[in-house]
Scaffold this motif. Structure first.
Motif, PDB file in Angstrom:
ATOM      1  N   SER A 283      28.172  53.311 -24.214  1.00 41.73           N
ATOM      2  CA  SER A 283      27.418  54.658 -23.437  1.00 41.73           C
ATOM      3  C   SER A 283      27.931  55.967 -23.217  1.00 41.73           C
ATOM      4  N   LEU A 284      29.607  55.928 -23.348  1.00 41.07           N
ATOM      5  CA  LEU A 284      30.624  56.852 -23.226  1.00 41.07           C
ATOM      6  C   LEU A 284      30.328  58.034 -24.137  1.00 41.07           C
ATOM      7  N   VAL A 285      30.491  57.709 -25.378  1.00 41.77           N
ATOM      8  CA  VAL A 285      29.776  58.430 -26.775  1.00 41.77           C
ATOM      9  C   VAL A 285      28.387  58.905 -26.401  1.00 41.77           C
ATOM     10  N   THR A 286      26.843  58.103 -25.950  1.00 44.88           N
ATOM     11  CA  THR A 286      26.159  58.677 -26.264  1.00 44.88           C
ATOM     12  C   THR A 286      25.712  59.697 -24.741  1.00 44.88           C
TER      13      THR A 286
ATOM     14  N   THR B 255      18.468  50.876 -27.737  1.00 51.46           N
ATOM     15  CA  THR B 255      18.796  50.861 -26.719  1.00 51.46           C
ATOM     16  C   THR B 255      19.742  51.495 -26.106  1.00 51.46           C
ATOM     17  N   ALA B 256      20.751  52.227 -26.300  1.00 50.59           N
ATOM     18  CA  ALA B 256      21.382  52.835 -25.547  1.00 50.59           C
ATOM     19  C   ALA B 256      20.456  54.149 -25.010  1.00 50.59           C
ATOM     20  N   GLU B 257      19.412  54.969 -26.111  1.00 54.78           N
ATOM     21  CA  GLU B 257      19.350  55.815 -25.767  1.00 54.78           C
ATOM     22  C   GLU B 257      17.605  55.434 -24.865  1.00 54.78           C
ATOM     23  N   LEU B 258      17.617  54.081 -24.476  1.00 48.88           N
ATOM     24  CA  LEU B 258      16.265  53.786 -23.619  1.00 48.88           C
ATOM     25  C   LEU B 258      16.326  53.695 -22.102  1.00 48.88           C
ATOM     26  N   LEU B 259      17.697  53.228 -21.932  1.00 51.61           N
ATOM     27  CA  LEU B 259      17.711  52.686 -20.640  1.00 51.61           C
ATOM     28  C   LEU B 259      18.562  54.206 -19.865  1.00 51.61           C
ATOM     29  N   PRO B 260      18.409  54.286 -18.600  1.00 46.10           N
ATOM     30  CA  PRO B 260      18.615  55.033 -17.969  1.00 46.10           C
ATOM     31  C   PRO B 260      20.101  55.339 -17.574  1.00 46.10           C
ATOM     32  N   THR B 261      21.090  56.046 -17.435  1.00 43.17           N
ATOM     33  CA  THR B 261      21.883  56.106 -17.112  1.00 43.17           C
ATOM     34  C   THR B 261      22.855  55.409 -16.339  1.00 43.17           C
ATOM     35  N   VAL B 262      21.931  55.817 -15.601  1.00 40.70           N
ATOM     36  CA  VAL B 262      22.660  54.180 -13.801  1.00 40.70           C
ATOM     37  C   VAL B 262      22.619  53.438 -14.679  1.00 40.70           C
ATOM     38  N   LEU B 263      22.021  52.668 -15.270  1.00 45.99           N
ATOM     39  CA  LEU B 263      22.224  51.323 -15.317  1.00 45.99           C
ATOM     40  C   LEU B 263      22.225  50.936 -16.961  1.00 45.99           C
ATOM     41  N   ARG B 264      22.768  52.023 -17.927  1.00 45.99           N
ATOM     42  CA  ARG B 264      22.381  52.444 -19.206  1.00 45.99           C
ATOM     43  C   ARG B 264      23.525  50.696 -19.373  1.00 45.99           C
ATOM     44  N   SER B 265      25.107  50.812 -19.470  1.00 48.95           N
ATOM     45  CA  SER B 265      26.177  49.783 -19.470  1.00 48.95           C
ATOM     46  C   SER B 265      25.699  48.304 -18.493  1.00 48.95           C
ATOM     47  N   THR B 266      24.754  48.509 -17.876  1.00 48.41           N
ATOM     48  CA  THR B 266      24.146  47.260 -17.626  1.00 48.41           C
ATOM     49  C   THR B 266      23.029  46.653 -18.005  1.00 48.41           C
ATOM     50  N   GLY B 267      22.590  47.499 -18.873  1.00 51.97           N
ATOM     51  CA  GLY B 267      21.127  47.202 -20.008  1.00 51.97           C
ATOM     52  C   GLY B 267      21.677  46.814 -20.865  1.00 51.97           C
ATOM     53  N   LEU B 268      22.759  47.186 -21.423  1.00 55.22           N
ATOM     54  CA  LEU B 268      23.485  47.111 -22.708  1.00 55.22           C
ATOM     55  C   LEU B 268      24.003  45.880 -22.737  1.00 55.22           C
ATOM     56  N   GLY B 269      25.159  45.003 -21.624  1.00 59.82           N
ATOM     57  CA  GLY B 269      25.271  43.415 -21.006  1.00 59.82           C
ATOM     58  C   GLY B 269      24.451  42.952 -21.278  1.00 59.82           C
ATOM     59  N   MET B 270      22.655  43.018 -20.143  1.00 59.43           N
ATOM     60  CA  MET B 270      21.757  42.103 -20.138  1.00 59.43           C
ATOM     61  C   MET B 270      21.486  42.157 -22.045  1.00 59.43           C
ATOM     62  N   VAL B 271      21.200  43.071 -23.160  1.00 60.06           N
ATOM     63  CA  VAL B 271      20.864  42.057 -24.298  1.00 60.06           C
ATOM     64  C   VAL B 271      21.764  41.664 -24.768  1.00 60.06           C
ATOM     65  N   SER B 272      23.112  41.614 -24.616  1.00 59.75           N
ATOM     66  CA  SER B 272      24.415  40.923 -25.318  1.00 59.75           C
ATOM     67  C   SER B 272      24.395  39.513 -24.957  1.00 59.75           C
ATOM     68  N   LEU B 273      23.709  39.279 -23.343  1.00 57.31           N
ATOM     69  CA  LEU B 273      23.766  37.599 -22.883  1.00 57.31           C
ATOM     70  C   LEU B 273      22.524  37.349 -24.316  1.00 57.31           C
ATOM     71  N   ALA B 274      21.645  38.156 -24.220  1.00 53.60           N
ATOM     72  CA  ALA B 274      20.213  37.727 -25.857  1.00 53.60           C
ATOM     73  C   ALA B 274      21.012  37.587 -26.925  1.00 53.60           C
ATOM     74  N   TRP B 275      22.017  37.924 -26.220  1.00 52.49           N
ATOM     75  CA  TRP B 275      22.817  38.127 -28.551  1.00 52.49           C
ATOM     76  C   TRP B 275      23.642  36.709 -28.279  1.00 52.49           C
ATOM     77  N   ALA B 276      24.393  36.138 -27.361  1.00 48.38           N
ATOM     78  CA  ALA B 276      24.594  35.233 -27.294  1.00 48.38           C
ATOM     79  C   ALA B 276      24.111  34.296 -27.175  1.00 48.38           C
ATOM     80  N   ALA B 277      22.553  34.126 -26.467  1.00 52.35           N
ATOM     81  CA  ALA B 277      22.097  33.287 -26.608  1.00 52.35           C
ATOM     82  C   ALA B 277      21.032  32.499 -28.206  1.00 52.35           C
ATOM     83  N   GLY B 278      20.792  34.002 -28.729  1.00 57.23           N
ATOM     84  CA  GLY B 278      20.641  33.496 -30.182  1.00 57.23           C
ATOM     85  C   GLY B 278      21.520  33.255 -30.847  1.00 57.23           C
ATOM     86  N   ALA B 279      22.990  33.435 -30.692  1.00 58.38           N
ATOM     87  CA  ALA B 279      23.658  32.601 -32.091  1.00 58.38           C
ATOM     88  C   ALA B 279      24.285  31.224 -31.098  1.00 58.38           C
TER      89      ALA B 279
END
Length: 628
Positions: free
Chosen positions: A255-258, A485-509
């Motif tokens: 998020s910071l680098v983006t 994903t980082a570019e599609l999400l708005p700044t106000v919810l960028r990190s939360t959105g990345l966290g939400m898709v990471s939940l999907a990663w854990a579910a897939g694993a």
């Protein structure tokens, strides 16, 4: 009728009378698509004030270079700690502790001791979980008569032929005390789940800088501290927090680098950060191969965190995040500091343009992912793609383990190949954009899964090769996906959105673990093929980011929509003019084309504001004035 070449169109002077040092205009060799892309980039800079300010700060100066460099080592150590389990639980051959016989035969060798006190299996090997009941005899009586009655190991275990010290022989995780591999994997996934939610919310509520600092402290305390745990339960707890910190750092740093970098620099920095995660896997594999004690591995990984914590002051908070939180003055100070480090000066009028839209702070919450239609349409497809990629990636890794591939080979070879796979993404993103690059990598992964589905199981070497190539393609997919994903999400919810898709990663694993442990046929590979198709379908629903500016708010104002429509209309009008001019003459048309592009651009800029500034470098040079 006047000769067309004698007087330029739209009443402007011919470009041959303009300053000869002006930036050259497109010639016939330039495609219309390249010109339209350039015009779109102009509109982006006009609409996105931050892009203009960051350009004045320096797109990639000393400040940005230092920011990116500081993300490398933590990324390497995060993967080092996250995958440490695979080298901390190496199999050891245990035997019951029968040192009681040394009281009557102190000079017995290890082999003689085992031969007298341990029963044998039908194949002649010693049983690992049984021992002969001790008797109060002398050594000669034991040798002559032998021992007959057995019992389970009640004095612990010994590992006489172990070459390394692992968690197995440290905490005697043998003979019914073995750690449940599925439970450990579940603990790892719980760490990803909780870390994604916790640090995603923390990064959006408190800022990128505090989230990075907390995650680095977590890696330092619990990564370094894991070397001093006294029980396996303590190790599992430390392992949980290490995973949370590693995931939190990945989300916060991306998020910071983006938000600090623009254009192709952003993609390159994130890809290099992911490359260092692959380097961390290689570092872990090499260290585990050479270091004989598991505690030393954690000490080696924790030591580099000390200088990183001491240099954390070099980082600065994201100015975009500061703006959406209403901290305008702090954002200006951060930008001024960055410009000072880069030895640049931000024009005061440009800096003063940074103001809150609507004079109010942007508010958001996790519920916006459900209530905001546009964010929901972005996050849902991305989560489905992330779930599918996670399932495929872990299934291929587990399949390689089923073929008996050594732990070191399983991680070293993919780790080496992942670096060029990620670097190739830089070229793909530059020439094909985010969406096409994602499609390309997913298509290649689909083809490889189809090969694996129909290859005979007897062709072991070819199957292993295809598994490695599959991981190569998926590494590229993950790299593109993170940036996308980082570019599609708005700044106000960028990190939360990345966290939400990471939940999907854990579910897939977790799904991959459950399916692969229950089914040993080709059915998991068939599911991989279906997952690739599902990922391709959902990826088609996500809009291309391209050169679009980063969004800060979850709302689209009508003015932004009008600006976007007006931008497209201007580009289309200019393209139509160019095509019309090209159709007039093919002989000696170089000067005509230059005049047409210049005049059309200047005419449209009277309505569009800053459109004319991108066709020439910012300077004090003026375009020739029109004829009276």
């Amino acid at each position: 009728m006047e000769d067309y070449n004698s007087k330029p169109a739209f009443g402007f002077q011919n470009s041959r009378n303009a300053n000869p040092h002006e930036i050259p205009f497109p010639s016939h060799s330039w495609s219309l698509e390249m010109l339209l892309r350039r015009l779109k980039a102009i509109d982006v800079k006009r609409d996105d004030k931050f892009a203009s300010v960051l350009e004045a700060v320096g797109e990639f100066g000393t400040f940005q270079w230092r920011l990116v460099a500081l993300t490398f080592i933590p990324s390497m150590l995060s993967s080092y700690f996250m995958l440490s389990d695979h080298f901390m639980l190496t199999d050891q051959k245990p035997y019951c502790n029968t040192s009681w016989i040394l009281a009557v035969g102190p000079n017995l060798s290890t082999d003689e001791q085992l031969n007298l006190t341990l029963p044998r299996a039908p194949n002649g090997s010693f049983l690992t979980c049984l021992m002969y009941i001790p008797v109060p005899w002398d050594l000669d009586s034991i040798i002559n008569s032998g021992l007959n009655y057995t019992e389970t190991c009640k004095y612990g275990w010994i590992y006489p032929y172990a070459k390394t010290r692992s968690l197995i022989n440290e905490f005697d995780l043998v003979c019914g005390n073995e750690p449940n591999k599925e439970s450990m994997q579940t603990m790892f996934l719980v760490g990803i789940l909780t870390g994604s939610l916790l640090f995603g919310l923390l990064s959006d509520k408190m800022g990128r800088y505090p989230a990075i600092l907390v995650s680095l402290l977590g890696l330092l305390i619990f990564g370094f501290g894991a070397a001093f745990v006294k029980s396996f339960d303590q190790y599992l707890f430390f392992r949980l927090v290490m995973t949370q910190a590693a995931v939190g750092y990945a989300i916060s740093s991306v998020s910071l680098v983006t938000e600090w970098l623009v254009g192709h620099h952003r993609a390159q920095a994130i890809i290099l950060e992911l490359c260092f995660m692959s380097v961390g896997v290689l570092f872990l594999s090499g260290s585990a191969y050479k270091i004989f004690h598991w505690r030393l591995l954690f000490l080696l990984g924790g030591v580099p965190m000390l200088p990183l914590i001491s240099n954390i002051w070099v980082l600065r908070e994201s100015p975009r995040w500061l703006m959406v939180k209403g901290k305008v003055e702090e954002a200006k100070k951060v930008l001024s500091y960055a410009a000072e480090v880069n030895k640049k000066t931000i024009p005061l009028n440009l800096l003063n343009e940074l103001q809150l839209q609507g004079k109010k702070v942007t508010k958001s919450s996790v519920l916006d992912f459900c209530t905001n239609q546009r964010i929901f349409k972005v996050v849902l497809p991305m989560a489905c793609v992330w779930y599918s990629v996670s399932y495929i990636y872990l299934t291929l890794s587990l399949k390689m383990k089923d073929f008996g591939v050594d732990n070191y080979v399983r991680y070293v070879i993919p780790g080496i190949l992942e670096v060029p796979a990620r670097l190739c993404c830089i070229v793909l993103l530059e020439y094909f954009g985010r969406k096409c690059s994602l499609f390309l990598s997913l298509t290649l992964a689909t083809i490889i899964c189809l090969f694996l589905l129909f290859l005979p199981q007897e062709l072991k070497s070819i199957i292993i090769l295809m598994l490695v190539l599959g991981e190569f393609c998926l590494a590229a997919t993950v790299s593109v996906f993170f940036i996308y994903t980082a570019e599609l999400l708005p700044t106000v919810l960028r990190s939360t959105g990345l966290g939400m898709v990471s939940l999907a990663w854990a579910a897939g694993a977790n799904t991959a673990l459950a399916v692969s442990s229950k089914i040993k046929t080709q059915l998991p590979i068939l599911f991989c093929c279906l997952s690739c198709v599902v990922a391709l379908c959902f990826a088609s629903l996500v809009p291309e980011t391209g050169t679009d500016p980063l969004r800060d708010s979850i709302e689209y104002s009508s003015s932004i929509q009008r600006d976007s429509i007006e931008s497209k209309r201007r580009s289309q009008d200019i393209a139509s003019m160019i095509i019309a001019e090209e159709s007039l003459s093919d002989i000696g048309s170089d000067e005509v084309e230059k005049d047409t592009i210049l005049n059309a651009t200047l005419l449209k800029s009277e309505d569009g504001g800053l459109l004319d500034t991108a066709l020439e470098k910012p300077s004090n040079r003026e375009v020739s004035s029109p004829d009276p």
